[in-house]
Motif scaffolding. Structure first.
Motif, short mmCIF file in Angstrom:
data_model
loop_
_atom_site.label_atom_id
_atom_site.label_comp_id
_atom_site.label_asym_id
_atom_site.label_seq_id
_atom_site.Cartn_x
_atom_site.Cartn_y
_atom_site.Cartn_z
N THR A 1 -23.01 -6.59 -24.06
CA THR A 1 -23.17 -5.65 -22.94
C THR A 1 -21.83 -5.47 -22.24
O THR A 1 -21.11 -6.44 -22.01
CB THR A 1 -24.20 -6.20 -21.93
OG1 THR A 1 -25.46 -6.37 -22.60
CG2 THR A 1 -24.38 -5.25 -20.76
N THR A 2 -21.49 -4.23 -21.91
CA THR A 2 -20.28 -3.98 -21.14
C THR A 2 -20.65 -3.96 -19.66
O THR A 2 -21.47 -3.14 -19.23
CB THR A 2 -19.64 -2.64 -21.54
OG1 THR A 2 -19.26 -2.69 -22.91
CG2 THR A 2 -18.39 -2.37 -20.69
N HIS B 1 -20.22 -11.33 -22.94
CA HIS B 1 -20.25 -9.92 -22.60
C HIS B 1 -18.82 -9.36 -22.51
O HIS B 1 -17.87 -10.10 -22.26
CB HIS B 1 -20.95 -9.70 -21.25
CG HIS B 1 -22.40 -10.05 -21.28
ND1 HIS B 1 -23.28 -9.47 -22.16
CD2 HIS B 1 -23.15 -10.91 -20.52
CE1 HIS B 1 -24.50 -9.96 -21.95
NE2 HIS B 1 -24.44 -10.84 -20.97
N ASP C 1 -22.56 -0.53 -19.43
CA ASP C 1 -24.01 -0.66 -19.58
C ASP C 1 -24.62 -1.14 -18.27
O ASP C 1 -25.76 -0.83 -17.95
CB ASP C 1 -24.35 -1.67 -20.68
CG ASP C 1 -23.81 -1.25 -22.03
OD1 ASP C 1 -24.14 -0.12 -22.48
OD2 ASP C 1 -23.06 -2.03 -22.65
N ALA D 1 -26.18 3.56 -16.86
CA ALA D 1 -25.96 2.13 -16.65
C ALA D 1 -26.91 1.59 -15.59
O ALA D 1 -27.27 2.29 -14.63
CB ALA D 1 -24.52 1.86 -16.23
#
Length: 212
Positions: free
Chosen positions: A2-3, A26, A62, A94
């Protein structure tokens, strides 16, 4: 992977969240005015005024975490910044996690929030601005935005740093207290709660509190 974009990523709260997120593998982008004295390996640091940086980095996210303190040159600017962050997060698809203050919680179900009562003068302006960001989110959040407003316990901050215990309780907008009547959480365990909610979302468009 996940960003996660953490705005205020070198402050007390943001720094803990950045470290916890990076430790879980992450991709983390920390937004701040300057670099920290010790950079977390693997974290991408973007520096400059938040209003200038966030339009550039939020589209990659995200999850966006807003963890800016209403102090110094950010005093009086938080509502506007967070309104922009919420809109950018919606546009990016997001999830948006906004960190608030203890004073936005209630002492009991249906009771006025702590911020509506008497507050120590040294904390009042920050508490009012933090509550204004909560009200903005509840009243103005863009349709379709998956948001969460998270309040730490009463004893929380660099002055009461504590240690990581690996435990916490997550409640609603009524403040949590331990059997001794204390409300506290360490920075590391608050970050643990935030990342657990990011990794396994259970609350949506809600206000939650974290304490031992």
């Amino acid at each position: 992977m996940t960003t996660i974009v953490v705005v205020g990523g070198t402050g007390y709260t943001g720094g803990h969240i950045v470290r916890e997120a990076a430790s879980r593998g992450h991709q983390v982008i920390a937004v701040s005015r300057s670099l920290p004295s010790e950079e977390v390996p693997g974290v991408r640091y973007e520096t400059g005024a938040a209003e200038d940086v966030v339009p550039r980095v939020v589209p990659e996210a995200d999850v966006v975490v807003a963890a800016v303190s209403p102090r110094g040159d950010m005093s009086g600017r938080l509502v506007g910044l967070y309104r922009t962050l919420a809109a950018l997060s919606r546009d990016a698809g997001a999830r948006y996690v906004q960190v608030g203050g203890f004073s936005s919680l209630r002492p009991a179900e249906g009771a006025p929030r702590f911020v509506e009562g008497e507050l120590p003068e040294q904390f009042r302006d920050e508490a009012l601005e933090g509550e204004a960001t909560r009200a903005m989110l509840v009243e103005e959040a863009p349709e379709g935005l998956d948001w969460l407003f998270v309040s730490p316990a009463g004893s929380y901050g660099a002055w009461a740093a504590g240690e990581r215990t690996g435990s916490y309780r997550l409640g609603g907008e009524v403040a949590l207290f331990d059997p001794a009547g204390e409300s506290s959480i360490s920075g590391a365990d608050f970050a643990l709660a935030v990342l657990d909610e990011i990794d396994r979302p259970r609350h949506h468009r809600e206000h939650v509190g974290v304490a031992y």
